[in-house]
Scaffold this motif. Structure first.
Motif, PDB file in Angstrom:
ATOM      1  N   PRO A  31       0.891  -1.239   0.168  1.00  0.00           N
ATOM      2  CA  PRO A  31      -0.228  -0.129   0.179  1.00  0.00           C
ATOM      3  C   PRO A  31       0.618   1.205  -0.146  1.00  0.00           C
ATOM      4  O   PRO A  31       0.758   1.596  -0.711  1.00  0.00           O
ATOM      5  N   LEU A  32       1.931   1.052   0.710  1.00  0.00           N
ATOM      6  CA  LEU A  32       2.717   2.451   0.205  1.00  0.00           C
ATOM      7  C   LEU A  32       2.969   2.871  -0.572  1.00  0.00           C
ATOM      8  O   LEU A  32       3.603   3.665  -0.757  1.00  0.00           O
ATOM      9  N   ILE A  33       3.931   1.498  -0.840  1.00  0.00           N
ATOM     10  CA  ILE A  33       4.248   2.242  -2.624  1.00  0.00           C
ATOM     11  C   ILE A  33       3.212   2.005  -3.350  1.00  0.00           C
ATOM     12  O   ILE A  33       3.519   3.214  -4.038  1.00  0.00           O
ATOM     13  N   MET A  34       1.759   1.754  -3.373  1.00  0.00           N
ATOM     14  CA  MET A  34       1.311   1.868  -4.540  1.00  0.00           C
ATOM     15  C   MET A  34       0.785   3.832  -4.144  1.00  0.00           C
ATOM     16  O   MET A  34       0.725   4.406  -5.239  1.00  0.00           O
ATOM     17  N   GLN A  35       0.949   4.360  -3.016  1.00  0.00           N
ATOM     18  CA  GLN A  35       0.300   5.154  -2.750  1.00  0.00           C
ATOM     19  C   GLN A  35       1.537   5.941  -3.121  1.00  0.00           C
ATOM     20  O   GLN A  35       1.368   7.967  -3.971  1.00  0.00           O
ATOM     21  N   ALA A  36       2.708   5.993  -3.405  1.00  0.00           N
ATOM     22  CA  ALA A  36       4.505   6.456  -3.371  1.00  0.00           C
ATOM     23  C   ALA A  36       4.208   6.969  -4.675  1.00  0.00           C
ATOM     24  O   ALA A  36       4.417   7.757  -5.249  1.00  0.00           O
ATOM     25  N   VAL A  37       3.595   6.146  -5.415  1.00  0.00           N
ATOM     26  CA  VAL A  37       3.598   5.595  -7.408  1.00  0.00           C
ATOM     27  C   VAL A  37       2.627   6.702  -7.664  1.00  0.00           C
ATOM     28  O   VAL A  37       2.381   8.080  -8.205  1.00  0.00           O
ATOM     29  N   ALA A  38       1.405   6.503  -6.461  1.00  0.00           N
ATOM     30  CA  ALA A  38      -0.296   7.672  -7.438  1.00  0.00           C
ATOM     31  C   ALA A  38       0.379   9.032  -7.213  1.00  0.00           C
ATOM     32  O   ALA A  38      -0.759   9.770  -8.112  1.00  0.00           O
ATOM     33  N   ASP A  39       0.987   8.938  -5.978  1.00  0.00           N
ATOM     34  CA  ASP A  39       1.515  10.499  -5.578  1.00  0.00           C
ATOM     35  C   ASP A  39       2.535  10.857  -6.449  1.00  0.00           C
ATOM     36  O   ASP A  39       3.345  12.078  -6.862  1.00  0.00           O
ATOM     37  N   GLU A  40       3.199  10.418  -7.521  1.00  0.00           N
ATOM     38  CA  GLU A  40       4.254  10.126  -8.088  1.00  0.00           C
ATOM     39  C   GLU A  40       5.231  11.168  -7.154  1.00  0.00           C
ATOM     40  O   GLU A  40       6.289  11.636  -8.128  1.00  0.00           O
ATOM     41  N   ALA A  41       5.963  10.534  -6.180  1.00  0.00           N
ATOM     42  CA  ALA A  41       6.457  10.451  -5.867  1.00  0.00           C
ATOM     43  C   ALA A  41       7.388   9.603  -5.670  1.00  0.00           C
ATOM     44  O   ALA A  41       8.619   9.365  -5.381  1.00  0.00           O
ATOM     45  N   LEU A  42       7.249   8.146  -6.306  1.00  0.00           N
ATOM     46  CA  LEU A  42       8.232   7.067  -6.906  1.00  0.00           C
ATOM     47  C   LEU A  42       7.621   6.775  -8.279  1.00  0.00           C
ATOM     48  O   LEU A  42       6.511   6.080  -8.585  1.00  0.00           O
ATOM     49  N   ASP A  43       9.119   5.989  -8.568  1.00  0.00           N
ATOM     50  CA  ASP A  43       9.251   5.817 -10.717  1.00  0.00           C
ATOM     51  C   ASP A  43       9.289   4.086 -10.078  1.00  0.00           C
ATOM     52  O   ASP A  43       9.831   4.373 -10.004  1.00  0.00           O
ATOM     53  N   PRO A  44       7.940   3.830 -10.531  1.00  0.00           N
ATOM     54  CA  PRO A  44       7.912   1.826 -10.461  1.00  0.00           C
ATOM     55  C   PRO A  44       8.998   1.663 -11.856  1.00  0.00           C
ATOM     56  O   PRO A  44       9.221   0.378 -11.284  1.00  0.00           O
ATOM     57  N   THR A  45       8.933   2.131 -12.738  1.00  0.00           N
ATOM     58  CA  THR A  45      10.550   1.664 -13.646  1.00  0.00           C
ATOM     59  C   THR A  45      11.503   1.818 -12.734  1.00  0.00           C
ATOM     60  O   THR A  45      12.316   1.229 -14.094  1.00  0.00           O
ATOM     61  N   SER A  46      12.213   2.465 -12.122  1.00  0.00           N
ATOM     62  CA  SER A  46      13.508   2.806 -11.709  1.00  0.00           C
ATOM     63  C   SER A  46      13.758   1.892 -10.382  1.00  0.00           C
ATOM     64  O   SER A  46      12.868   2.517  -9.224  1.00  0.00           O
ATOM     65  N   LEU A  47      14.881   1.185 -10.314  1.00  0.00           N
ATOM     66  CA  LEU A  47      15.149  -0.086  -9.817  1.00  0.00           C
ATOM     67  C   LEU A  47      16.045   0.667  -8.863  1.00  0.00           C
ATOM     68  O   LEU A  47      15.071   0.815  -7.338  1.00  0.00           O
ATOM     69  N   GLU A  48      16.415   1.965  -8.998  1.00  0.00           N
ATOM     70  CA  GLU A  48      17.281   2.441  -8.123  1.00  0.00           C
ATOM     71  C   GLU A  48      16.367   3.550  -7.365  1.00  0.00           C
ATOM     72  O   GLU A  48      16.177   3.065  -5.391  1.00  0.00           O
ATOM     73  N   GLN A  49      15.524   3.497  -7.817  1.00  0.00           N
ATOM     74  CA  GLN A  49      14.480   4.654  -6.981  1.00  0.00           C
ATOM     75  C   GLN A  49      13.694   3.402  -5.917  1.00  0.00           C
ATOM     76  O   GLN A  49      13.302   3.761  -4.289  1.00  0.00           O
ATOM     77  N   LEU A  50      13.270   2.059  -6.402  1.00  0.00           N
ATOM     78  CA  LEU A  50      12.550   1.091  -5.752  1.00  0.00           C
ATOM     79  C   LEU A  50      13.325   0.967  -4.685  1.00  0.00           C
ATOM     80  O   LEU A  50      12.824   0.680  -3.153  1.00  0.00           O
ATOM     81  N   ILE A  51      14.830   0.784  -4.942  1.00  0.00           N
ATOM     82  CA  ILE A  51      15.756  -0.283  -3.521  1.00  0.00           C
ATOM     83  C   ILE A  51      15.709   1.180  -2.661  1.00  0.00           C
ATOM     84  O   ILE A  51      15.459   0.809  -1.465  1.00  0.00           O
ATOM     85  N   GLU A  52      15.838   2.492  -2.596  1.00  0.00           N
ATOM     86  CA  GLU A  52      15.569   3.519  -1.836  1.00  0.00           C
ATOM     87  C   GLU A  52      14.181   3.743  -1.230  1.00  0.00           C
ATOM     88  O   GLU A  52      14.058   3.734   0.008  1.00  0.00           O
ATOM     89  N   PHE A  53      13.209   3.992  -1.805  1.00  0.00           N
ATOM     90  CA  PHE A  53      12.348   3.544  -0.775  1.00  0.00           C
ATOM     91  C   PHE A  53      12.578   2.433   0.070  1.00  0.00           C
ATOM     92  O   PHE A  53      11.876   2.410   1.333  1.00  0.00           O
ATOM     93  N   ALA A  54      12.054   1.235  -0.569  1.00  0.00           N
ATOM     94  CA  ALA A  54      12.220   0.082  -0.121  1.00  0.00           C
ATOM     95  C   ALA A  54      13.305  -0.309   1.437  1.00  0.00           C
ATOM     96  O   ALA A  54      13.355  -0.222   2.468  1.00  0.00           O
ATOM     97  N   VAL A  55      14.499   0.577   1.071  1.00  0.00           N
ATOM     98  CA  VAL A  55      15.405   1.108   2.188  1.00  0.00           C
ATOM     99  C   VAL A  55      15.126   2.136   3.125  1.00  0.00           C
ATOM    100  O   VAL A  55      15.168   1.532   4.591  1.00  0.00           O
ATOM    101  N   ALA A  56      14.418   2.845   3.059  1.00  0.00           N
ATOM    102  CA  ALA A  56      13.674   3.775   3.898  1.00  0.00           C
ATOM    103  C   ALA A  56      12.645   3.309   4.748  1.00  0.00           C
ATOM    104  O   ALA A  56      11.710   3.570   5.472  1.00  0.00           O
ATOM    105  N   GLN A  57      12.126   2.147   4.104  1.00  0.00           N
ATOM    106  CA  GLN A  57      11.187   1.068   5.586  1.00  0.00           C
ATOM    107  C   GLN A  57      11.320   0.349   6.171  1.00  0.00           C
ATOM    108  O   GLN A  57      11.591  -0.959   6.293  1.00  0.00           O
ATOM    109  N   GLU A  58      12.813   0.206   6.296  1.00  0.00           N
ATOM    110  CA  GLU A  58      14.389  -0.584   7.096  1.00  0.00           C
ATOM    111  C   GLU A  58      14.270  -1.809   6.545  1.00  0.00           C
ATOM    112  O   GLU A  58      14.373  -2.304   7.261  1.00  0.00           O
TER     113      GLU A  58
END
Length: 126
Positions: A31-58
């Motif tokens: 749900p957090l990932i989907m919300q970030a994508v919907a808010d255009e705060a996360l690009d789901p085609t960018s592996l590096e952004q996804l990694i940064e997001f996941a690391v921020a989630q511990e």
């Protein structure tokens, strides 16, 4: 639940989906990932952004990178893509019920109708 990979651009998010599923973190992070994508705060085609997001989630970055690049992750993504192709899934959310009935949001035009259709299909006797 499977990731929708309509083309190669969807593979980074699908890889993360598989890894989170294996680490039993999908339910809380999806749900957090989907919300970030919907808010255009996360690009789901960018592996590096996804990694940064996941690391921020511990999530541990080294463990995450190793899992994302593991052959079994690619194998699972390919299996999910083949399943979506088998049922001609081209929109999400989509549901395949009992391996026989398929419906998606484009067929019902509204999420409320999709839920009603899904509920009906789960009660059909065949």
């Amino acid at each position: 639940r499977i990731p929708l990979t309509l083309d190669f651009d969807g593979y980074p998010a699908a890889r993360l989906f598989v890894v989170l599923e294996r680490q039993d973190r999908l339910a809380d992070l999806h749900p957090l990932i989907m919300q970030a994508v919907a808010d255009e705060a996360l690009d789901p085609t960018s592996l590096e952004q996804l990694i940064e997001f996941a690391v921020a989630q511990e999530l541990d970055e080294e463990t995450l990178r190793t899992a994302l690049n593991a052959p079994e992750t690619y194998t699972q993504v390919e299996a999910y893509a083949a399943l979506a192709k088998r049922f001609d899934v081209n929109a999400g959310p989509a549901f395949v019920v009992r391996g026989k009935y398929y419906t998606d949001a484009s067929m019902t035009r509204r999420l409320s109708r999709l839920k009603t259709t899904f509920d009906f299909l789960t009660t059909v006797r065949y």
